[in-house]
Design a protein around this motif. Structure first.
Motif: not given
Length: 125
Positions: A78-95, A105-109
């Motif tokens: 699972a990817p880690e957000d380099p800014i926050t250092g967390q793997r569960d802080g992503w904002q997921l966007q639905a299709p 999961v269509y996109d993530l930010h």
């Protein structure tokens, strides 16, 4: 017999020169660290978005979670957000609803607060 050593004035002059040099170098160092995190974030977003697209092309649907990409071996972990250092802080966007494709999961930010060095919010990348 004369003692050898440094006078207090000599030590103060040297310490002030070192402090001046450190105050010039420190901001550049911390700015380069932040730019490195931003480059890593852009690369992570590109890699995960590519994996999402490949998953959708192969399976005919979007993944329900990022962990599904890992279990299907589209990502190693699972990817880690380099800014926050967390793997569960992503904002997921639905299709889009009118696309007719299932999945969540269509996109993530990035979920990091604030903006990058270019003034764009991390959540808009």
């Amino acid at each position: 017999m004369r003692r050898r050593g440094f006078t207090l004035i000599e030590l103060l002059v040297v310490m002030s020169i070192v402090a001046l040099l450190a105050s010039i170098v420190a901001p550049r160092y911390f700015n380069s660290l932040q730019r490195g995190k931003e480059v890593a974030l852009r690369q992570t977003l590109a890699t995960v978005r590519d994996a999402i697209d490949q998953f959708a092309a192969d399976k005919g649907r979007y993944p329900d979670t990022l962990d599904e990409l890992v279990s299907a071996r589209y990502l190693r972990q699972a990817p880690e957000d380099p800014i926050t250092g967390q793997r569960d802080g992503w904002q997921l966007q639905a299709p889009p609803a009118d696309g007719g494709v299932s999945g969540a999961v269509y996109d993530l930010h990035s979920g990091a607060p604030g903006a990058g060095s270019d003034g764009t919010a991390y959540a808009d990348w």
